[in-house]
Design a protein around this motif. Structure first.
Motif, PDB file in Angstrom:
ATOM      1  N   ALA A 297      -7.083   6.666   3.076  1.00 17.79           N
ATOM      2  CA  ALA A 297      -6.465   5.459   3.629  1.00 17.79           C
ATOM      3  C   ALA A 297      -7.510   4.530   4.233  1.00 17.79           C
ATOM      4  O   ALA A 297      -7.463   3.313   4.028  1.00 17.79           O
ATOM      5  CB  ALA A 297      -5.421   5.842   4.680  1.00 17.79           C
ATOM      6  N   GLN A 301      -8.402   0.667   2.954  1.00 18.04           N
ATOM      7  CA  GLN A 301      -8.306  -0.465   3.882  1.00 18.04           C
ATOM      8  C   GLN A 301      -9.596  -1.270   3.900  1.00 18.04           C
ATOM      9  O   GLN A 301      -9.568  -2.515   3.886  1.00 18.04           O
ATOM     10  CB  GLN A 301      -7.965   0.047   5.281  1.00 18.04           C
ATOM     11  CG  GLN A 301      -6.550   0.596   5.413  1.00 18.04           C
ATOM     12  CD  GLN A 301      -6.308   1.295   6.738  1.00 18.04           C
ATOM     13  OE1 GLN A 301      -7.205   1.374   7.597  1.00 18.04           O
ATOM     14  NE2 GLN A 301      -5.102   1.825   6.932  1.00 18.04           N
ATOM     15  N   GLN A 304      -9.805  -3.119   0.493  1.00 21.77           N
ATOM     16  CA  GLN A 304      -8.901  -4.272   0.442  1.00 21.77           C
ATOM     17  C   GLN A 304      -9.474  -5.452   1.209  1.00 21.77           C
ATOM     18  O   GLN A 304      -9.433  -6.600   0.726  1.00 21.77           O
ATOM     19  CB  GLN A 304      -7.538  -3.888   1.009  1.00 21.77           C
ATOM     20  CG  GLN A 304      -6.691  -3.020   0.085  1.00 21.77           C
ATOM     21  CD  GLN A 304      -5.383  -2.608   0.738  1.00 21.77           C
ATOM     22  OE1 GLN A 304      -5.318  -2.397   1.950  1.00 21.77           O
ATOM     23  NE2 GLN A 304      -4.337  -2.473  -0.066  1.00 21.77           N
ATOM     24  N   GLU A 320      -3.637  -4.812  -6.739  1.00 21.83           N
ATOM     25  CA  GLU A 320      -2.937  -3.697  -6.097  1.00 21.83           C
ATOM     26  C   GLU A 320      -3.784  -2.435  -6.194  1.00 21.83           C
ATOM     27  O   GLU A 320      -4.489  -2.225  -7.187  1.00 21.83           O
ATOM     28  CB  GLU A 320      -1.579  -3.442  -6.768  1.00 21.83           C
ATOM     29  CG  GLU A 320      -0.560  -4.541  -6.551  1.00 21.83           C
ATOM     30  CD  GLU A 320       0.791  -4.209  -7.167  1.00 21.83           C
ATOM     31  OE1 GLU A 320       0.907  -3.098  -7.743  1.00 21.83           O
ATOM     32  OE2 GLU A 320       1.708  -5.043  -7.069  1.00 21.83           O
ATOM     33  N   TYR A 325      -3.550   6.813  -3.387  1.00 24.54           N
ATOM     34  CA  TYR A 325      -3.219   5.966  -2.234  1.00 24.54           C
ATOM     35  C   TYR A 325      -1.772   5.503  -2.304  1.00 24.54           C
ATOM     36  O   TYR A 325      -1.071   5.463  -1.281  1.00 24.54           O
ATOM     37  CB  TYR A 325      -4.159   4.765  -2.189  1.00 24.54           C
ATOM     38  CG  TYR A 325      -3.838   3.798  -1.073  1.00 24.54           C
ATOM     39  CD1 TYR A 325      -4.074   4.139   0.258  1.00 24.54           C
ATOM     40  CD2 TYR A 325      -3.270   2.554  -1.342  1.00 24.54           C
ATOM     41  CE1 TYR A 325      -3.763   3.262   1.288  1.00 24.54           C
ATOM     42  CE2 TYR A 325      -2.960   1.673  -0.315  1.00 24.54           C
ATOM     43  CZ  TYR A 325      -3.206   2.034   0.990  1.00 24.54           C
ATOM     44  OH  TYR A 325      -2.892   1.163   2.006  1.00 24.54           O
ATOM     45  N   HIS A 326      -1.323   5.156  -3.497  1.00 25.78           N
ATOM     46  CA  HIS A 326       0.077   4.744  -3.667  1.00 25.78           C
ATOM     47  C   HIS A 326       1.018   5.879  -3.286  1.00 25.78           C
ATOM     48  O   HIS A 326       2.040   5.664  -2.626  1.00 25.78           O
ATOM     49  CB  HIS A 326       0.317   4.310  -5.109  1.00 25.78           C
ATOM     50  CG  HIS A 326       1.718   3.877  -5.392  1.00 25.78           C
ATOM     51  ND1 HIS A 326       2.245   2.680  -4.944  1.00 25.78           N
ATOM     52  CD2 HIS A 326       2.722   4.491  -6.064  1.00 25.78           C
ATOM     53  CE1 HIS A 326       3.493   2.580  -5.331  1.00 25.78           C
ATOM     54  NE2 HIS A 326       3.820   3.654  -6.012  1.00 25.78           N
ATOM     55  N   GLU A 329       1.072   6.297   0.527  1.00 30.12           N
ATOM     56  CA  GLU A 329       1.953   5.307   1.160  1.00 30.12           C
ATOM     57  C   GLU A 329       3.415   5.703   1.030  1.00 30.12           C
ATOM     58  O   GLU A 329       4.186   5.618   1.995  1.00 30.12           O
ATOM     59  CB  GLU A 329       1.731   3.935   0.512  1.00 30.12           C
ATOM     60  CG  GLU A 329       0.491   3.215   0.974  1.00 30.12           C
ATOM     61  CD  GLU A 329       0.461   1.794   0.457  1.00 30.12           C
ATOM     62  OE1 GLU A 329       0.783   1.584  -0.734  1.00 30.12           O
ATOM     63  OE2 GLU A 329       0.134   0.883   1.239  1.00 30.12           O
ATOM     64  N   ALA A 330       3.805   6.148  -0.181  1.00 29.57           N
ATOM     65  CA  ALA A 330       5.194   6.550  -0.396  1.00 29.57           C
ATOM     66  C   ALA A 330       5.554   7.755   0.470  1.00 29.57           C
ATOM     67  O   ALA A 330       6.646   7.823   1.049  1.00 29.57           O
ATOM     68  CB  ALA A 330       5.425   6.860  -1.870  1.00 29.57           C
ATOM     69  N   GLN A 332       4.148   8.622   3.334  1.00 33.03           N
ATOM     70  CA  GLN A 332       4.216   8.212   4.734  1.00 33.03           C
ATOM     71  C   GLN A 332       5.534   7.509   5.040  1.00 33.03           C
ATOM     72  O   GLN A 332       6.094   7.677   6.130  1.00 33.03           O
ATOM     73  CB  GLN A 332       3.028   7.307   5.059  1.00 33.03           C
ATOM     74  CG  GLN A 332       1.695   8.045   5.124  1.00 33.03           C
ATOM     75  CD  GLN A 332       0.517   7.117   5.351  1.00 33.03           C
ATOM     76  OE1 GLN A 332       0.574   5.919   5.065  1.00 33.03           O
ATOM     77  NE2 GLN A 332      -0.571   7.654   5.851  1.00 33.03           N
ATOM     78  N   LYS A 333       6.044   6.740   4.093  1.00 34.67           N
ATOM     79  CA  LYS A 333       7.345   6.097   4.304  1.00 34.67           C
ATOM     80  C   LYS A 333       8.460   7.135   4.402  1.00 34.67           C
ATOM     81  O   LYS A 333       9.365   7.021   5.231  1.00 34.67           O
ATOM     82  CB  LYS A 333       7.625   5.111   3.169  1.00 34.67           C
ATOM     83  CG  LYS A 333       6.741   3.876   3.196  1.00 34.67           C
ATOM     84  CD  LYS A 333       7.052   2.953   2.022  1.00 34.67           C
ATOM     85  CE  LYS A 333       6.145   1.724   2.041  1.00 34.67           C
ATOM     86  NZ  LYS A 333       6.389   0.828   0.882  1.00 34.67           N
ATOM     87  N   SER A 336       8.224   8.860   7.709  1.00 31.07           N
ATOM     88  CA  SER A 336       8.712   8.022   8.813  1.00 31.07           C
ATOM     89  C   SER A 336      10.219   8.150   9.003  1.00 31.07           C
ATOM     90  O   SER A 336      10.755   7.784  10.047  1.00 31.07           O
ATOM     91  CB  SER A 336       8.339   6.562   8.567  1.00 31.07           C
ATOM     92  OG  SER A 336       9.025   6.051   7.432  1.00 31.07           O
TER      93      SER A 336
END
Length: 513
Positions: A297, A301, A304, A320, A325-326, A329-330, A332-333, A336
């Motif tokens: 991550a 960052q 980017q 993108e 990494y994609h 992100e998924a 981590q969502k 959450s």
């Protein structure tokens, strides 16, 4: 103080999707100049494999995959192939001057030898399962993919070149390669429409003549039992690559006339985009990035920020980051949602057991201290935060709450008189902490000692097990200490600050009394 230290340690951990496994093998994705023939590519590949086996006794055997198999799950053009390199266990590696001592040194040596065999080949290194995993996730065989979307391939390639130059200088980059390198040469036949009209010829006649000469025309068959084998004739390879021979192809005019192809067409050499790749009907170019850092991550960052600041794209174009990494992100969502839901459910169960929001909140203080220990344990062992570590934190929360529940429930039973004469709050806290010392320590020891083999494992798959076990062991240590020391003090302090100083047994209903 401890919570602040844990917060600082967590910020420095970095994060990744899943820990990288050591599969005992290396996969080199080999890219050579576009348009290279299959024969030449095979000769270079065989020479490369012989050189690797001769140079490195650590390598036990090698093999390659190229082209399209009967089950075409992974077709590759002639200029690309996957090279699988299997090496012996590290303890069996020879030790001597110039000999690689680590896997990374072996990879660097293999790349050097491959470039000595043929300077025009580029290698991207991964592991067999890891490469397939990345390819199934995002269609790109690397840890991270940088995908640039737009309509004009000239713009896409220019932006990809700028991004590649930036990423190669970024700390944490092990290698960056274009997904497709260069444009192959192609010969375009441009027709003279006026000449075709004068000779009363159609474009189909020209197409048929070129197809039969270059691709081949079936002129008969040879019977072999029930099977029939087609007879195909075409120009020899030497003439198929000769523009003059192609232009000399005869075209029939009327019933008796013949004219050469040069009378109605000319050949033009151009470079074409091949293959044209899409994601969800969007045309794209891509870079494949392999990392030398575990902070996925953090690397993305930084990448980017660097690319967005230096690569300027026209309207309608975008960049993108994909690959692992994609997926991170998924995940981590999803976490959450899952983690808060798990914590709410745990609180509801504790409240159902104690019947008091205040006491449930006291027990709940064990979770932050448990998480603190898990974070510090990861930091001390130099492990990044990953999905397996997140699973460990969820399991740890349940264990921490169980210890606190055992202690608070016993203190309440002493105050209520369920285990003898009712005791005042202060005395109940002291005796409860003393009585539950052994059960709490036993629970903690059983859970932590059971995870020690996972925490120190070095076998296959140990890389995934170690973060989970490390989090549980570190969290149990801090949560147990604080459960036995801080939680009783917190309980007594809150009871002293209550408006009424009466004990639980004094406020019982007449029926309960």
């Amino acid at each position: 103080m401890l919570l602040a230290a844990a917060f600082i340690a967590f910020k420095s951990l970095g994060s990744q999707f899943t820990p990288q496994l050591d599969e005992g093998a290396i996969t080199a994705m080999v890219y050579r100049p576009v348009g290279m023939s299959l024969e030449q590519s095979l000769a270079i590949e065989q020479a490369t494999e012989r050189a690797i086996r001769r140079k490195f006794p650590q390598v036990s055997h090698t093999f390659s995959r190229i082209g399209t198999s009967e089950v075409a799950t992974d077709p590759m053009p002639p200029n690309e192939n996957d090279l699988y390199i299997f090496y012996k266990p590290l303890k069996d590696w020879p030790t001597g001057d110039g000999m690689p001592r680590t896997k990374q040194e072996l990879i660097a040596g293999i790349e050097k030898v491959a470039r000595q065999v043929y300077r025009g080949q580029n290698l991207e290194f991964a592991q067999p399962i890891e490469m397939r995993f990345n390819e199934m996730l995002e269609g790109v065989r690397a840890d991270v993919s940088v995908k640039i979307y737009g309509d004009d391939y000239d713009v896409l390639e220019r932006a990809a070149g700028q991004a590649k130059a930036i990423l190669e200088k970024l700390p944490g980059t092990e290698g960056v390669e274009f997904e497709t390198a260069g444009r192959p040469k192609s010969i375009v036949v441009e027709l003279d429409r006026a000449a075709l009209i004068r000779l009363n010829l159609g474009a189909q006649a020209v197409n048929d003549a070129i197809r039969d000469a270059l691709a081949g025309a079936e002129v008969g068959f040879i019977p072999h039992g029930p099977a029939r084998h087609a007879i195909v004739i075409r120009m020899p390879d030497s003439l198929r690559a000769d523009p003059a021979a192609i232009l000399a192809l005869p075209l029939r005019v009327g019933d008796y006339g013949m004219v050469p192809l040069s009378r109605v067409a000319r050949l033009k050499e151009t470079r074409i985009v091949e293959p044209i790749l899409h994601d969800d009907t969007n045309r794209r170019a891509a870079l494949m990035v392999n990392l030398s850092t575990s902070d996925l991550a953090g690397y993305v960052q930084r990448a980017q920020a660097a690319i967005n600041g230096q690569v300027k794209l026209p309207p309608g174009y975008r960049i993108e980051f994909g690959g692992q990494y994609h997926q991170l992100e998924a995940a981590q969502k999803r976490l959450s949602i899952v983690v808060p839901a798990a914590l709410i459910l745990i609180f509801a169960l504790v409240y159902a057991a104690l019947g008091s929001v205040r006491e449930a909140a006291i027990v709940y203080t064990g979770i932050p201290f448990a998480v603190t220990g898990g974070v510090l344990a990861l930091w001390l062992r130099g492990m990044p935060f990953s999905i397996t570590a997140a699973i460990g934190f969820i399991a740890l929360s349940g264990i921490a709450m169980l210890n606190g529940l055992v202690l608070i429930d016993h203190i309440n039973s002493l105050r209520d008189g369920r285990e003898g004469d009712p005791l005042p709050a202060e005395e109940a806290v002291r005796r409860g902490a003393h009585d539950r010392l052994r059960p709490v320590l036993s629970t903690a020891l059983v859970a932590s000692v059971g995870f020690i083999p996972m925490a120190i494992a070095t076998g296959s798959g140990a890389e995934v097990q170690r973060p989970l076990a490390t989090v549980v062991i570190g969290g149990i240590i801090t949560s147990t200490i604080l459960t036995l020391v801080l939680l009783p003090s917190l309980y007594a302090w809150i009871e002293r600050r209550r408006p009424s100083s009466t004990d639980r047994n004094d406020t019982a209903t007449p029926a309960e009394a």
